[in-house]
Design an enzyme around this catalytic site. Structure first.
Site, PDB file in Angstrom:
ATOM      1  N   GLU A 118      43.165   1.898   8.992  1.00  0.00           N
ATOM      2  CA  GLU A 118      42.465   2.053   7.560  1.00  0.00           C
ATOM      3  C   GLU A 118      41.165   1.767   7.248  1.00  0.00           C
ATOM      4  O   GLU A 118      40.791   0.593   7.890  1.00  0.00           O
ATOM      5  CB  GLU A 118      43.474   1.603   6.405  1.00  0.00           C
ATOM      6  CG  GLU A 118      43.222   1.690   4.842  1.00  0.00           C
ATOM      7  CD  GLU A 118      44.026   1.054   3.780  1.00  0.00           C
ATOM      8  OE1 GLU A 118      45.179   1.098   4.346  1.00  0.00           O
ATOM      9  OE2 GLU A 118      43.687   0.558   3.033  1.00  0.00           O
ATOM     10  N   GLU A 122      36.302  -0.115  -2.334  1.00  0.00           N
ATOM     11  CA  GLU A 122      37.005  -0.295  -3.302  1.00  0.00           C
ATOM     12  C   GLU A 122      36.100  -0.968  -4.385  1.00  0.00           C
ATOM     13  O   GLU A 122      35.483  -1.691  -3.974  1.00  0.00           O
ATOM     14  CB  GLU A 122      38.225  -1.248  -2.973  1.00  0.00           C
ATOM     15  CG  GLU A 122      39.233  -0.392  -2.409  1.00  0.00           C
ATOM     16  CD  GLU A 122      40.440  -1.102  -1.959  1.00  0.00           C
ATOM     17  OE1 GLU A 122      41.767  -0.707  -2.514  1.00  0.00           O
ATOM     18  OE2 GLU A 122      40.237  -2.256  -1.329  1.00  0.00           O
TER      19      GLU A 122
END
Ligand SMILES: *[C@@H]1O[C@H](CO)[C@@H](O)[C@H](O)[C@H]1NC(C)=O
Ligand SMILES: *[C@@H]1O[C@H](CO)[C@@H](O)[C@H](O)[C@H]1NC(C)=O
Length: 263
Positions: A118, A122
């Site tokens: 991943e 963010e």
């Protein structure tokens, strides 16, 4: 934080703990091949819903205006998310967007593979000077010490371009064309935890500050979300991807999760 991945699980009440989402983990069993993205995959969200192709809506729905696609939280439980239908296997991924403001509101851009490699961007709704850049390899969450913040001005007010240049040697995060972080293969547990398997692109918004979330998640998200202040909206103008290994599909030939095992 790994929390971002939870948004695809669709289990809205337990968002922060759904942790990860994979249809079939190729390190555990035999899984279907991953369909490959074409060499160039671009979406202009300003063109409106009818011209947006190659994405599936994994939660909620989007609205469109002249700035692009709007990912909006109107009420508790909303977490509109899209995911590319196909996978890239090393490549360049660029997203031009404006994050959402709002306490506890997280806007995210995530690349994720079926064995839980991943890469994340963010945005915390109340953090106006930076964006979090993070990665995980093979779903390894024994430590949460890989996040680095990248400086960016007013990500909730201005559009910026967030890009990743991902090869088998390194992963580079770029903001407005400038490299802000480089992770070398060897620096991720000798390569073992370097993201290296075919990934989809996932874009979404969710309330890390939902009062039902764990205290640690709420704190990370910048505090409790007050839904009376909704709507909270992230706007995505465009996505451009160059897939460095175009083809028809990717086959996992063994359970190592190594890029060398992908055919
Ligand atoms: C998981 O990550 C930790 C810390 O980054 C590392 O020490 C460990 O070797 C990793 N485990 C595996 C199975 O790669
Ligand atoms: C991506 O990285 C490769 C290998 O380091 C380099 O040749 C290429 O120019 C980079 N592309 C962009 C758009 O930064």
């Amino acid at each position: 934080m790994r929390f971002s991945t939870s948004l695809v699980a669709g289990a809205l009440a337990s968002l922060a703990y759904a942790q990860t989402h994979t249809e079939c983990n190729p390190m555990e069993k035999d899984c279907p091949n991953n369909p490959a993205m074409s060499a160039e995959f671009s979406t202009d969200f300003k063109a409106g819903a009818a011209s947006v192709k190659g994405w599936k809506q994994t939660a909620g729905s989007l609205a469109y205006n002249n700035e692009g696609a709007q990912f909006t939280i109107n009420k508790k439980g909303d977490a509109p998310t899209i995911q590319s239908e196909t996978y890239l296997f090393f490549g360049y991924v660029e997203v031009k967007c404006k994050a959402s403001a709002g306490q506890g509101i997280i806007s995210s851009i995530v690349l994720q593979s079926e064995d839980l490699d991943e890469v994340d961007w963010e945005f915390i709704g109340t953090t106006k000077t930076n964006v979090q850049m993070n990665y995980f390899g093979k779903g390894n969450t024994t430590t949460y010490d890989r996040m680095i913040e990248g400086a960016v001005s007013n990500p909730q007010q201005e559009f910026h371009t967030y890009a990743l240049n991902w090869t088998s040697e390194s992963l580079v995060w770029l903001i407005d064309g400038k490299a802000v972080r480089t992770l070398k293969y060897a620096d991720a547990v000798g390569g073992k935890n370097f993201p290296q398997t075919p990934m989809t692109v996932r874009i979404g918004i969710w309330a890390g500050g939902d009062p039902d979330n764990a205290q640690g998640v709420i704190e990370w998200a910048g505090g409790k979300t007050d839904y009376s202040k909704a709507p909270f909206t992230m706007t995505v103008e465009s996505v451009k991807v160059t897939n460095y290994s175009p083809g028809t599909e990717y086959k996992w030939t063994d359970k190592t999760g190594s890029f060398k095992s992908i055919e």
